[in-house]
Design an enzyme around this catalytic site. Structure first.
Site, mmCIF file in Angstrom:
data_model
loop_
_atom_site.group_PDB
_atom_site.id
_atom_site.type_symbol
_atom_site.label_atom_id
_atom_site.label_comp_id
_atom_site.label_asym_id
_atom_site.label_seq_id
_atom_site.Cartn_x
_atom_site.Cartn_y
_atom_site.Cartn_z
ATOM 1 N N ASP A 27 -30.571 50.955 -64.968
ATOM 2 C CA ASP A 27 -29.318 50.706 -65.698
ATOM 3 C C ASP A 27 -28.877 51.906 -66.535
ATOM 4 O O ASP A 27 -28.589 51.765 -67.742
ATOM 5 C CB ASP A 27 -29.492 49.491 -66.632
ATOM 6 C CG ASP A 27 -30.102 48.287 -65.941
ATOM 7 O OD1 ASP A 27 -29.792 48.076 -64.766
ATOM 8 O OD2 ASP A 27 -30.881 47.553 -66.591
ATOM 9 N N GLU A 197 -22.003 42.012 -62.467
ATOM 10 C CA GLU A 197 -22.499 42.475 -63.772
ATOM 11 C C GLU A 197 -22.304 43.988 -63.839
ATOM 12 O O GLU A 197 -21.663 44.586 -62.987
ATOM 13 C CB GLU A 197 -23.985 42.115 -63.944
ATOM 14 C CG GLU A 197 -24.876 42.671 -62.843
ATOM 15 C CD GLU A 197 -26.300 42.142 -62.884
ATOM 16 O OE1 GLU A 197 -26.579 41.172 -63.610
ATOM 17 O OE2 GLU A 197 -27.154 42.686 -62.148
HETATM 18 O O1 FUB Z 1 -32.209 45.541 -65.981
HETATM 19 C C1 FUB Z 1 -31.967 44.180 -66.191
HETATM 20 C C2 FUB Z 1 -30.691 43.758 -65.523
HETATM 21 O O2 FUB Z 1 -30.734 44.057 -64.131
HETATM 22 C C3 FUB Z 1 -29.449 44.457 -66.004
HETATM 23 O O3 FUB Z 1 -29.005 44.030 -67.238
HETATM 24 C C4 FUB Z 1 -28.554 44.185 -64.855
HETATM 25 O O4 FUB Z 1 -27.382 44.940 -64.851
HETATM 26 C C5 FUB Z 1 -29.456 44.466 -63.685
HETATM 27 O O5 FUB Z 1 -29.514 45.837 -63.388
#
Ligand code: FUB
Length: 440
Positions: A27, A197
């Site tokens: 991320d 997301e």
């Molecule tokens: O790294 C945890 C979660 O996985 C992140 O918040 C999302 O965007 C996904 O990459």
């Protein structure tokens, strides 16, 4: 002990992918700050993985040239979040913004045991980009079910906007002058297709771009939309990153020294979706401003600017000053160098008891090694704190002592710091310890 240089890290002409190999990171939110360096604020997948729940701390990385990356160390852990989930963990995709002399670090963290219903967006602040962050609480009015992944965009007029969301919902709103509260209402970001997301916003030639992860089964892709307004409505434009091989995808787009880049993650080192690694590739625009499909490379990106100086001085500790045990033993090589072998068993260790931390502060703690394994690991324990496993990628032979892996940690003042590397994760031999002090 004495002065030494660390030539092994330097001399690469490209960054290679993944760019961060010592620990698992995901991320990536990248920013260029006034000091001319580029910083990655990333999630840290803790090894061994336990889903995404054991992600309980953040590290920052910085570079002056896109190829040589410095681990700046840990900046926040769930233990430091007083309002956070009592069981800790779940420090997911963060971001950082700078305004009027303060760095604001935004991170999603659950506030209750029932973690996915209780997300809040925490804010920690510092006057430095990569150290001394202190939690300031969470942003009122934000959060709830699956509401994760904050991204903050500061516009040319100094107005700041926050975007976040998950589970198909993306919201955006303006931050007030404090950078820790919402001014007006959050609103749904309209016009995105198949949002999952990982929202990220940047501006180019007066046009705002919102990039995000989609819901493509098992293997998310990155899509984007554009607008003439920072809060939309958005016009959907398409996919610009195909699956990386990892079940999640998450990225940031940033310009550094005239070139645009995509920061993203894959699982190439571990083969596991919850042990991810940050990568960087060039990002290009078409004449009409649309984003070209990003080509994922093994080589990564080229040097932007000068190569880092190989003349950083460090303290080197040889194997003669080292305690060994648990099956580890000393081997004298043909040239007389003594190395430590036999680190296959979990009980095996090499320990330096009198490491000089000077006046105390951040130090990059590195070990030089040889391994023929594709991926071996060593556990780093400093003054009794377990920093988890540190990766050691193959050097091409069990007698090729060209490996260098490190983690940045805090050392105590004085010369009584105890650094232990323990085994149990592959056939790996080590030839010495290096520590390098970072400015606080
Ligand atoms: O790294 C945890 C979660 O996985 C992140 O918040 C999302 O965007 C996904 O990459």
């Amino acid at each position: 002990m004495g002065n030494n240089t660390m030539p092994i890290r330097y001399g690469k002409s490209t960054s290679m992918n993944p760019v961060i190999t010592s620990i698992y990171t995901a991320d990536p939110s990248a920013h260029v700050w006034d000091d001319g360096r580029i910083y990655i604020y990333a999630s840290h997948d803790t090894d061994p993985a336990r889903g995404c729940d054991l992600m309980d701390r953040y590290h920052v990385f910085s570079s002056a040239n896109m190829v040589d990356w410095q681990d700046e160390g840990e900046i926040l852990s769930s233990e430091e979040v007083s309002w956070g989930r009592p069981e800790g963990g779940f420090m997911w995709a963060p971001d950082c913004a700078y305004k009027n002399g303060t760095y604001y670090f935004y991170y999603p963290h659950p506030s209750g045991t029932n973690w996915n219903d209780t997300w809040r967006i925490g804010v920690a602040t510092s006057t430095k980009p990569a150290s001394d962050f202190t939690d300031q609480g969470y942003i009122g009015g934000l959060g709830g079910f699956a509401m994760i992944d904050p991204a903050v965009f500061v516009d040319d007029d100094n107005r700041a906007y926050i975007y976040y969301g998950g589970g198909g919902v993306c919201e955006g709103g303006e931050l007030d002058k404090s950078m820790m509260a919402i001014q007006g209402d959050m609103k749904l970001m309209e016009g995105l297709e198949d949002f999952h997301e990982a929202a990220w916003v940047f501006k180019r030639n007066g046009l705002y771009y919102l990039t995000y992860a989609d819901n493509f089964a098992g293997n998310n892709r990155m899509r984007y939309a554009v607008s003439v307004n920072p809060l939309g409505p958005w016009t959907y434009k398409g996919i610009f990153l195909e699956p990386t091989g990892c079940s999640t995808t998450h990225g940031s787009v940033v310009e550094f020294k005239g070139q645009w880049y995509l920061f993203y993650h894959n699982q190439d080192i571990s083969g596991e979706g919850t042990l991810r690694s940050v990568c960087i590739d060039e990002l290009h625009f078409e004449q009409d401003g649309s984003i070209s499909m990003v080509i994922q490379t093994r080589e990564g990106v080229s040097l932007a600017g000068a190569a880092a100086s190989p003349n950083r001085s460090s303290q080197a500790y040889g194997t003669s000053a080292c305690l060994i045990g648990g099956g580890a033993s000393l081997l004298t090589l043909d040239d007389g160098t003594k190395v430590i072998i036999g680190l296959q068993a979990p009980e095996a260790y090499a320990q330096w008891d009198e490491v000089d931390g000077g006046i105390g502060g951040r130090f990059e703690v590195a070990v030089m090694y040889a391994t023929a394994e594709r991926l071996a690991k060593l556990r780093l324990i400093v003054n009794g704190r377990d920093y988890s496993l540190v990766n050691a990628l193959s050097t091409g032979g069990s007698d090729e002592y060209t490996g260098y892996t490190s983690l940045t940690v805090r050392l105590e003042p004085g010369s009584k710091n105890r650094i232990r590397w323990s085994g149990g994760n592959g056939d790996i031999s080590i030839s010495g310890l290096l520590i390098h002090s970072l400015e606080d």
